[in-house]
Scaffold this active site. Structure first.
Site, PDB file in Angstrom:
ATOM      1  N   SER A 134       0.832  -1.213   0.000  1.00  0.00           N
ATOM      2  CA  SER A 134       0.000   0.000   0.000  1.00  0.00           C
ATOM      3  C   SER A 134       0.863   1.257   0.000  1.00  0.00           C
ATOM      4  CB  SER A 134      -0.942  -0.003   1.209  1.00  0.00           C
ATOM      5  OG  SER A 134      -1.916  -1.019   1.082  1.00  0.00           O
ATOM      6  N   CYS A 159      -8.381  -6.790   2.728  1.00  0.00           N
ATOM      7  CA  CYS A 159      -8.394  -5.381   3.129  1.00  0.00           C
ATOM      8  C   CYS A 159      -9.807  -4.828   3.226  1.00  0.00           C
ATOM      9  CB  CYS A 159      -7.582  -4.556   2.135  1.00  0.00           C
ATOM     10  SG  CYS A 159      -5.859  -5.078   2.012  1.00  0.00           S
TER      11      CYS A 159
END
Length: 398
Positions: A74, A327
């Site tokens: 990320s 996620c």
């Protein structure tokens, strides 16, 4: 107490391998020096870090000076996209291109940049979950700053035509980034040969520790830092380096890339068997192209079934799987990936992702295939929609 006996959620995370753990242990105990320090303990840590950097570079086919260590995929995605966008905006280029089914680390970054005045084109991925290179070419404009297309999708496992897209970007003079978090260790990657300018990866997808990742950046680009505060990573990424994690990542990526062919040779027959057996369940759909996908990843939708209920029933059998990206697993919304390939909301809610590793055994797959049909039947018998579905009174997968 319930116990997970069969782990089939390797796209979410993987266990740390023995090789990685053994490499990390010295730097968790005696070799704990800060690599920025000039005394021996610090210098030894710095040497270990640079050795790991060279291993990552060798695995990706680039120079060690083009590898930057981060906290994970990320951060790498955010850094690549935001810094490139701001760099190119100074040259009057504020148009970005991505696909509709990227990881949220990319999509949310794009949305943040849209609020800053950037324009984003979201390319379709079609029913088979593949981005068409010609769509990328048509979308590129004079003011296009960056194209970012994931190498392999985290939810449905489809592999994108990255070398072809990279060549188009090269010919057009546009920077090309790919989120390869899922692809590393599952396909052969060479950033130079495949025309990749920037690449993100994460250690915990390839049996390294959580909290360590990489951003590869072609040496002809000099990105501004995403994190300020220190001179680490050649002044590009502040923060004391995670030496145990970095050392472990160097081992993990070396092992993963060396074993791609052996891993795929083992998993492809398992994948074919799973598809053939699960598709015998009526009103079941394989999401994504059957052939252009990683051998480790499968995604199915079952009409009349809620994905969350399916996962809980599998968990009672000691099997860990997923309904999509880890996620967003707490979200009640259907997967944006499944919606992007044309599934109705009701069907997208009933998805199951099975993701394997080199540690997965035939006996574990036997157990999955033994219990899954009965679980689907049980859940459908409890569903108020199922009778309407089989009568053709509501949605139906094509």
């Amino acid at each position: 107490m319930l116990e997970t006996k069969i782990y089939l959620d390797n796209a979410a995370t993987t266990k740390v391998s023995d090789n990685v753990l053994n490499a990390m242990l010295p730097y968790l105990k005696d070799g704990y020096g800060n690599p920025s320090s000039i005394y021996t303990l610090g210098r030894n840590a710095a040497i270990a870090m640079e050795e790991a950097r060279s291993k990552v570079a060798k695995a990706l086919g680039c120079d060690a000076t083009e590898i930057y260590f981060t906290s994970g995929g990320s951060e790498s995605d955010n850094w690549a996209i935001k810094s490139t966008a701001h760099m190119m905006a100074a040259k009057g280029k504020k148009h970005l291109i991505t696909s509709a089914f990227e990881h949220h680390a990319v999509l949310h970054t794009m949305q943040a940049l849209e609020k800053e005045g950037f324009e984003v084109t979201y390319l379709p991925v079609y029913e088979n979950g593949i981005v068409h290179p010609e769509d990328v070419e048509k979308a590129i404009r004079e003011d296009t700053a960056l194209v970012t297309i994931m190498y392999a999708n985290n939810e449905i496992g489809t592999i994108q035509p990255i070398p072809e897209i990279g060549l188009i970007c090269k010919d057009k003079g546009v920077i090309f980034h790919t989120d390869a978090v899922q692809a590393v260790g599952n396909v052969h990657i060479n950033v130079k040969e495949q025309n990749i300018d920037m690449l993100s990866l994460s250690g915990h997808k390839i049996h390294a520790q959580k909290g360590v990742g990489v951003l590869y950046v072609n040496k002809k680009y000099r990105l501004s830092p995403l994190i300020d505060g220190g001179a680490q990573e050649r002044g590009r990424r502040a923060g004391t380096e995670n030496i145990p994690g970095i050392v472990g990542l160097g081992v993990a990526i070396t092992d993963a890339c060396a074993n791609v062919d052996a891993k795929n040779a083992k998993l492809k027959p398992m994948q074919d068997r799973i598809i053939n057996e699960i598709m015998k369940i009526e009103r079941t759909h394989l999401n994504g192209d059957r052939e252009r996908r990683m051998a480790s990843n499968l995604n199915f939708s079952f009409e009349g079934v809620e994905g969350e209920s399916l996962l809980l029933q599998l968990d009672l059998q000691g099997i860990a799987a997923s309904s999509g990206s880890a996620c967003t697993s707490g979200s009640l919304d259907p997967s944006h990936v499944l919606l992007s390939i044309g599934l109705p909301h009701e069907v997208a809610h009933g998805s199951l992702r099975i993701s394997m590793s080199e540690y997965t055994t035939d006996e574990e797959i036997d157990k999955l295939l033994e219990v899954l049909p009965g679980i689907v039947q049980k859940l459908r018998s409890m569903s108020p929609l199922w009778e309407h579905i089989i009568k053709g009174e509501t949605f139906k997968i094509k």
